[in-house]
Design an enzyme around this catalytic site. Sequence first.
Site, PDB file in Angstrom:
ATOM      1  N   CYS A  98      -0.981  -5.065  -0.422  1.00  0.00           N
ATOM      2  CA  CYS A  98      -1.516  -4.207   0.626  1.00  0.00           C
ATOM      3  C   CYS A  98      -2.565  -3.298   0.011  1.00  0.00           C
ATOM      4  CB  CYS A  98      -0.410  -3.392   1.297  1.00  0.00           C
ATOM      5  SG  CYS A  98       0.417  -2.213   0.201  1.00  0.00           S
TER       6      CYS A  98
ATOM      7  N   HIS B 220       3.957  11.371  -0.421  1.00  0.00           N
ATOM      8  CA  HIS B 220       4.035  11.290  -1.877  1.00  0.00           C
ATOM      9  C   HIS B 220       2.690  11.634  -2.499  1.00  0.00           C
ATOM     10  CE1 HIS B 220       2.720   7.322  -0.422  1.00  0.00           C
ATOM     11  NE2 HIS B 220       1.975   7.273  -1.513  1.00  0.00           N
TER      12      HIS B 220
END
Length: 701
Positions: A203, A65
Amino acid sequence: MSDTITADLVDLDLSADTKEAAARALAERMVALGRVTDLEGFLADVAAREAQMPTGLDGGIGIPHCRSEHVTEPTLAFGRSAAGVDFGAADGPADLIFLIAAPAGADDAHLTILSSLARQLMNAEFTAALRSAGDAAAAAALIRGEEPAAPTEDATEETGDTGDTADTGAVSAAASAETAPGSTGQDSGGPARPFRIVAVTSCPTGIAHTYMAAESLENAGREEGVEVVVETQGSAGFTRLDPAVIAAADGVILAHDVAVREKDRFAGKPTVDTGVKAAINRPGELIGEVRDKAARGEVTAAAADGPAGSGGATPVERGGESGEGYGAKLRKWLMSGVSYMVPFVAAGGLLIALGFAIGGYEINKAPSVMDHFVWTQADSWAALLFQIGGVAFAFLVPVLAGYIAYGMADRPGLVPGFVGGSIALTINAGFLGGLAAGLISGAVVLAIQRVPIPKALRGIMPVVVIPLVSAAVVGFLMFVVIGKPIASAQEGMTDWLNGLSGANAVLLGALLGLMMCFDLGGPVNKVAYTFATAGIAVASPSDSAMKIMAAVMAAGMVPPLAMALATTVRGRLFNAAERENGKAAWVLGASFISEGAIPFAAADPLRVIPSSMVGGAVTGALSMAFGATLRAPHGGIFVVPLIGNPLLYLVAIAAGVCVTAALVIVLKGLRKPVTGTSAQGPGGGADPSAPTPGAKQPVAA
C-alpha cells in the site's frame, strides 16, 4: 510488543469525542510514564502525520501514529470509546484506538509495532476480546500477545507468529517451505496436495493495509484449505519469496496500490491483480478467482510483463486505487506523459536560455557547430548550448506521446507512442498532436492485446507484431485522418496566444496563477505549467508564449515564499515543525518548487490554499501586465538575468508573496485559542501559545 504497552497505557472508558482529544488523552498517559517528554510537541507531530493521510481503518479502528524526537522509547497506548471517534475510515467512527509513538529515527521499532498490530487486527477473536476486556491489565496483556484471543490452535499460532516477522513476511515463506517439500508441486506417490498461491501485498504507506491484507489472505487460505504464501512489500523493505516457492505455486494474487517490485518473477501464472483493500475485504473471492483461472488455463496480468507482453495492469494503474473510473485513469495517463517530458523541458529550456544570455537573441541564426566552432569565442559556446537545447526540445512531443501510451499499455505502447509523437512534429500538430498520438497509441495497443493469440505466437508479439501493427495504425491515423484537424487547432491556439493583449492577457495571467497555487504541484498545477512550456517548446517562441511562461513560474514561487515569510513575521502562529519547514521554504520557493508549501497546506488547507491562490493570481496578473518574458521553463530567481523586465518581475512576485502571507496571518490570527492548552486548532496546526523550540519535522510513516 512486550515492552511497549502496560496497563497504565490503557483507557477502557475513553471519553474523547474528536481524534485530537483522543490522541491527547492517550498521550498524557505516555507523559505520566516518562515515555513522552513534551506533550504539545508530540501532539503536533501526531497531527502532522494525521494531516498527510487519515489513520482510520475499516472495522472501527483508529491507529494515530508518528515518529517524534519527544518520544524516549517505542510506546503503544490503547483506548476504547463507547461513542466512537472519527479517524477518517470509510465505514464510520473507531471504537478501538491505538496511539503509537516511536523515537525519531527509530524506523524499525515504529514499523514493527504498526505491522504486528495490523496483522492482529485482522483476527476477529482479537478485536472481539479487546471490546469485551474487563480491565486494563487484561487488555494490555492481550495486545502484548500474552493472552490468546481465542482458545483455538489456529488463533494461538497466529498470535505467536505476528510479532517477529510482520515486517518482512518471512513467516509466510517459512510456512511455505514446510508445506511444499522440494518445492516442486504435486507429490507423485501421495494424496493430491492443496492448491498453492503466492501473493504480494503493498500500500502507499507500506504499513497497516499491507500487513492486514497479508493476514486476511492467509486466514482465508486456511479456511479454504489453500496454501497462501505472502510477500509483504512494506515500508521496512521486503524479503523476496523463494524462487522455488513461486515456481511451485498454482496461482498469484497481487493486492497492491503501488507498483509491485520485481513483478516479472510471477510471469506465466494465473494471476489476479487488484487493490490492497480487496484483499482485506474479500480474500475468499480473490482465492476463488485464481482457482477459476487456473482451471481454465488462463494466464493473465502477471504474464503481461513477460514474453507474451499482453494484458495486465499498466504502470499507472499499478499506482492507483482498484476500480478507478476512466476520468481518473485519463488524468494519470496524461500526467505520466507530462512527468517524463518535464526533465527534457527543463534541460532543453535552460540550455537555450543560456545560449541566448551568452550570445544574444541572434544566436538562433548561428551556423551548426559541426561546421563552425571556435574554442576561444563566446558566440561559439553560446551556439553550442543553444543547439544542444534545441535537440533536447525536439524530444518533447515524442516523449509526451510515448509515455502517455506507456501509462496506458506498458512497454508495448512505447513504439507507436514515439512514432505518433514524431509524426505530430512533422505535420506541425505540436503539443496537441502529441496528446492525441499518445492516447491513440495506447488504445491501439490495448485493442491488439485483446485479440486471442495462439500460444506459439505469443513470444513474438511484443517484439514484432505489436510494434509493427500499432505503429502502422497510429501512423495512418496521424498522417491521413486526424493530423490536419489537430494541426489546425494547434495553429488556432498559437494565433490566439499571439493576439492576447491588455485586459485579456492580465486575466489569463490571473487564471494561470490560480491554477499554479491550487494544488501545489498536483494535476491542476501541472496543467498550467504544461500549457506554458508547450508555448516555448519551439525554436522561436512568440512574445506571448514567453510572457505566459514568466507568469506561471512567478505564481508557482509564491506559496512557499509566502509561507516562509509568514513563519518569519508571525512565528507564534505556527508550530515548531512548521517554523522549521518555513526555513527550507525560502530556498524551495526561490527555486520554483511549489511543493515547498505542501506541509502548510496539508496541516491547514482552508487557510493556506485560498490565500496562496489569491497571491498567485495577483502575481500572474502583474507579471502579464508588466510584460515580463521568460525563455527558460524553470530555475526561479536563478534565471532572473534571462527574464525580460526583471525588476518588475520581482515586484510581481513580491506583491503576491506579501498578499498571501498577510492573508494567512490574518486567517490564522482569527482562530480561537484553546484556553490553558496548546491543542490543535480547527485548521490542523498546533496552537502556538506554547511553542517547542528546536522541534524537527516528523518523518511520516
